[in-house]
Write a protein that holds these residues in place. Structure first.
Motif, PDB file in Angstrom:
ATOM      1  N   GLY A   1       9.847 -41.274  22.480  1.00 13.90           N
ATOM      2  CA  GLY A   1       9.913 -39.499  22.135  1.00 13.90           C
ATOM      3  C   GLY A   1       8.828 -38.787  21.141  1.00 13.90           C
ATOM      4  N   ILE A   2       8.777 -37.719  21.228  1.00 10.26           N
ATOM      5  CA  ILE A   2       8.544 -36.787  20.156  1.00 10.26           C
ATOM      6  C   ILE A   2       9.354 -36.105  19.686  1.00 10.26           C
ATOM      7  CG2 ILE A   2       6.315 -35.891  19.270  1.00 10.26           C
ATOM      8  CD1 ILE A   2       4.845 -37.464  20.726  1.00 10.26           C
TER       9      ILE A   2
ATOM     10  N   CYS B   1      12.163 -19.555  12.254  1.00 15.41           N
ATOM     11  CA  CYS B   1      12.067 -19.386  13.571  1.00 15.41           C
ATOM     12  C   CYS B   1      12.979 -21.139  14.047  1.00 15.41           C
ATOM     13  CB  CYS B   1      10.651 -20.325  14.001  1.00 15.41           C
ATOM     14  SG  CYS B   1      10.717 -19.898  16.132  1.00 15.41           S
ATOM     15  N   THR B   2      14.027 -20.740  15.128  1.00 18.28           N
ATOM     16  CA  THR B   2      14.702 -22.283  15.583  1.00 18.28           C
ATOM     17  C   THR B   2      13.917 -22.680  16.730  1.00 18.28           C
ATOM     18  OG1 THR B   2      15.273 -20.748  17.331  1.00 18.28           O
ATOM     19  CG2 THR B   2      16.668 -21.105  14.913  1.00 18.28           C
ATOM     20  N   ASN B   3      12.194 -23.018  17.540  1.00 18.80           N
ATOM     21  CA  ASN B   3      12.664 -23.754  18.746  1.00 18.80           C
ATOM     22  C   ASN B   3      11.334 -24.712  18.395  1.00 18.80           C
ATOM     23  OD1 ASN B   3      11.127 -23.546  21.539  1.00 18.80           O
ATOM     24  ND2 ASN B   3       8.883 -22.653  20.526  1.00 18.80           N
ATOM     25  N   HIS B   4      11.947 -25.736  18.970  1.00 17.29           N
ATOM     26  CA  HIS B   4      12.283 -27.205  18.707  1.00 17.29           C
ATOM     27  C   HIS B   4      12.495 -28.043  20.106  1.00 17.29           C
ATOM     28  CE1 HIS B   4      16.822 -26.450  18.922  1.00 17.29           C
ATOM     29  NE2 HIS B   4      16.523 -27.809  19.147  1.00 17.29           N
ATOM     30  N   HIS B   5      11.597 -28.689  20.205  1.00 14.80           N
ATOM     31  CA  HIS B   5      11.227 -29.228  21.532  1.00 14.80           C
ATOM     32  C   HIS B   5      11.948 -31.045  21.323  1.00 14.80           C
ATOM     33  CE1 HIS B   5       9.767 -25.722  23.826  1.00 14.80           C
ATOM     34  NE2 HIS B   5       9.091 -26.068  22.920  1.00 14.80           N
ATOM     35  N   VAL B   6      11.802 -31.901  23.010  1.00 14.87           N
ATOM     36  CA  VAL B   6      11.244 -33.486  22.551  1.00 14.87           C
ATOM     37  C   VAL B   6      10.971 -33.496  23.713  1.00 14.87           C
ATOM     38  CG1 VAL B   6      12.770 -35.900  23.145  1.00 14.87           C
ATOM     39  CG2 VAL B   6      13.853 -34.127  21.326  1.00 14.87           C
ATOM     40  N   ILE B   7       9.977 -34.465  23.698  1.00 16.19           N
ATOM     41  CA  ILE B   7       8.599 -34.795  24.624  1.00 16.19           C
ATOM     42  C   ILE B   7       8.816 -35.279  24.856  1.00 16.19           C
ATOM     43  CG2 ILE B   7       6.596 -33.853  24.787  1.00 16.19           C
ATOM     44  CD1 ILE B   7       6.617 -32.201  23.365  1.00 16.19           C
TER      45      ILE B   7
END
Length: 133
Positions: free
Chosen positions: A100-101, A110-116
């Motif tokens: 994953g990424i 900014c606290t935006n983050h994702h696992v893809i």
């Protein structure tokens, strides 16, 4: 009891580990990246726990400033064309060793983050195997 996941990440361009075994945040090796701002160059160490926003900086970065992130090994920029859904700054992409990424926003504060997961079946299986879920 909540289980926290410490992600082991590597550069999406050269494949080398971004984990700094000499710098720990919250008891785990930090993610080390070179950074540049409009005024300066330095290093940021990010907490490796997913959903933890703790970091240490070698330079001052004003709140709200967009930072360019670079691999400390190949010196290639890691900021992507994909923009943050919250603040429209470029997102930064790191490869999770287990599959994953993870993407994080390049704007300080900014606290935006994702696992893809691109290949959801195999990458999610590797991820679960690595982290024991």
């Amino acid at each position: 009891m909540e289980k926290r996941v410490s992600l082991n990440v590597k550069c999406p361009l050269c494949g080398k580990s971004l984990m700094d075994n000499d710098k720990f945040i919250n008891g785990k090796p930090a993610v080390k990246l070179n950074i540049t701002t409009e005024e300066n160059r330095g290093v940021v160490w990010l907490c490796s726990f997913y959903d933890c926003h703790d970091k240490e900086l070698s330079i001052e970065v004003p709140e709200g400033e967009i930072v360019s992130f670079y691999c400390p090994h190949c010196n290639q920029e890691l900021n992507m064309d994909h923009q943050c859904e919250i603040c429209e700054a470029p997102m930064v992409s790191l490869v999770i060793k287990a599959g994953g990424i993870v993407t994080v926003c390049s704007r300080n504060g900014c606290t935006n983050h994702h696992v893809i997961f691109k290949d959801i079946s195999s990458e999610l299986s590797k991820f679960y195997s690595e982290y024991g879920f």
